[in-house]
Scaffold this active site. Structure first.
Site, PDB file in Angstrom:
ATOM      1  N   PRO A  90       0.808  -1.227   0.000  1.00 50.80           N
ATOM      2  CG  PRO A  90      -0.822  -1.553   1.628  1.00 50.80           C
ATOM      3  CD  PRO A  90       0.475  -2.100   1.140  1.00 50.80           C
ATOM      4  CD  GLU A 117      -0.326  -4.339  10.790  1.00 51.70           C
ATOM      5  OE1 GLU A 117      -0.270  -3.102  10.712  1.00 51.70           O
ATOM      6  OE2 GLU A 117      -1.407  -4.963  10.924  1.00 51.70           O
ATOM      7  NE  ARG A 154      -7.130  -4.724 -21.629  1.00 48.85           N
ATOM      8  CZ  ARG A 154      -7.153  -3.627 -22.392  1.00 48.85           C
ATOM      9  NH1 ARG A 154      -6.189  -2.720 -22.282  1.00 48.85           N
ATOM     10  NH2 ARG A 154      -8.131  -3.437 -23.251  1.00 48.85           N
ATOM     11  CG  ASP A 169      -7.574   0.359 -23.730  1.00 49.62           C
ATOM     12  OD1 ASP A 169      -8.673   0.193 -24.275  1.00 49.62           O
ATOM     13  OD2 ASP A 169      -6.779  -0.558 -23.476  1.00 49.62           O
TER      14      ASP A 169
END
Length: 246
Positions: A90, A117, A154, A169
C-alpha cells in the site's frame, strides 16, 4: 512472457486466470503464469510463514526466510531470465496504465503478495518495484496482483482481437476514452450522434478526439495539468469552460 506469483492463496487465481483475455494469452502461449505457494517454504511442523514484530505491535509479519526461498526457487527454475520483482505494498508507487505498458515489455515478472500486517523489512532487498493498487489497504496482495496481471497481459502482442484497442484505451493517450455507440441508432429517444453514421472518418476521428478531451476535462481535470495543447484543443477547452459556466 513469464509471470510468477508468490502467494499464500494460489487457489484465488483460478477464476481470473481461467477466463477472458488472460486465458486467451495463456492459450496463445503469449504468457506463462505460475503460482508459487509460499506455505511450501514455511518453517516447522505448521509451515509457519509469519511471526510477531520485534518491539511489539499489532498483527503478524511475513518472515523473511520463506519469501527469500520462494524467490530463490524461481531463480533456480529460470536462472537466465531477467526478472522484475514486484512487491504488492500500500505504500508503493501507484499502479497506472504507463506502468502496465512498461511491465508488458518485460521478459519475466514476479509478484510478491503479502498478507497479515506486512513484511519483514529485509524482504525489500529482493524487490525491483514496490507497487500499490491505490490509497487503501486490502487483506492481501492477491487481488492487486490480479488487476496488474490483467492490465499487463492484455497488452501483449496478439492478445487483443484488435491491436488498436489498447492504443485507444482510457489513459493510454493521456486522455479518457471517448464515448462509444452501437446499434440500434435510436433507443428510448436517445440517438447515436450523426457524425458517427455519415462515414466520414476524418470527422469521426476529430469528434472522438474532442469527446475524449471533453470527458477528461469534466471528469479528470488533473490529467490535463502540464499537458501541451494544440490550437484546436485550446479552442475546444474554451468551449467546454463556457458550457460549464452557463
Amino acid at each position: 512472457m513469464k509471470i510468477d506469483v508468490v502467494t499464500l492463496f494460489p487457489e484465488m487465481f483460478d477464476g481470473p486466470l481461467g477466463h477472458s483475455m488472460v486465458k486467451r494469452a495463456i492459450d496463445k502461449e503469449a504468457v506463462e503464469i505460475n503460482r508459487v505457494n509460499l506455505r511450501a517454504f514455511g518453517k516447522g511442523k505448521h509451515q509457519q510463514v509469519d511471526d510477531t514484530p520485534y518491539g511489539g505491535g499489532a498483527g503478524m509479519l511475513l518472515k523473511p526466510e520463506p519469501l527469500f526461498e520462494a524467490v530463490e526457487s524461481i531463480e533456480e527454475r529460470h536462472p537466465d531470465s531477467k526478472k522484475r520483482v514486484i512487491l504488492m505494498d500500500p505504500a508503493g508507487k501507484p499502479f497506472n496504465q504507463k506502468m502496465a505498458e512498461e511491465f508488458s515489455e518485460e521478459e519475466h515478472l514476479v509478484f510478491l503478495c503479502g498478507h497479515y500486517e506486512g513484511y519483514d523489512e529485509r524482504i525489500r532487498s529482493l524487490v525491483t518495484d514496490e507497487v500499490s493498487l491505490g490509497d487503501y489497504v486490502l487483506t492481501g496482495g492477491e487481488l492487486a496482483s490480479m488487476v496488474m496481471i490483467d492490465a499487463t497481459v492484455r497488452l501483449l502482442p496478439g492478445v487483443l482481437g484488435n491491436a488498436d484497442s489498447a492504443v485507444t484505451d482510457s489513459h493510454s493517450s493521456g486522455l479518457l476514452e471517448h464515448p462509444h455507440y452501437t446499434r440500434p441508432a435510436e433507443y428510448k429517444g436517445m440517438r447515436v450522434p450523426d457524425v458517427l453514421t455519415n462515414g466520414n472518418h476524418a470527422l469521426i476521428d476529430e469528434w472522438r478526439h474532442k469527446e475524449s478531451l471533453k470527458r477528461t476535462f469534466l471528469r479528470r481535470p488533473d490529467m490535463l495539468e502540464g499537458r501541451s495543447f494544440s490550437k484546436k484543443e485550446e479552442q475546444w477547452l474554451e468551449e467546454f469552460k463556457a458550457e460549464e459556466n452557463k
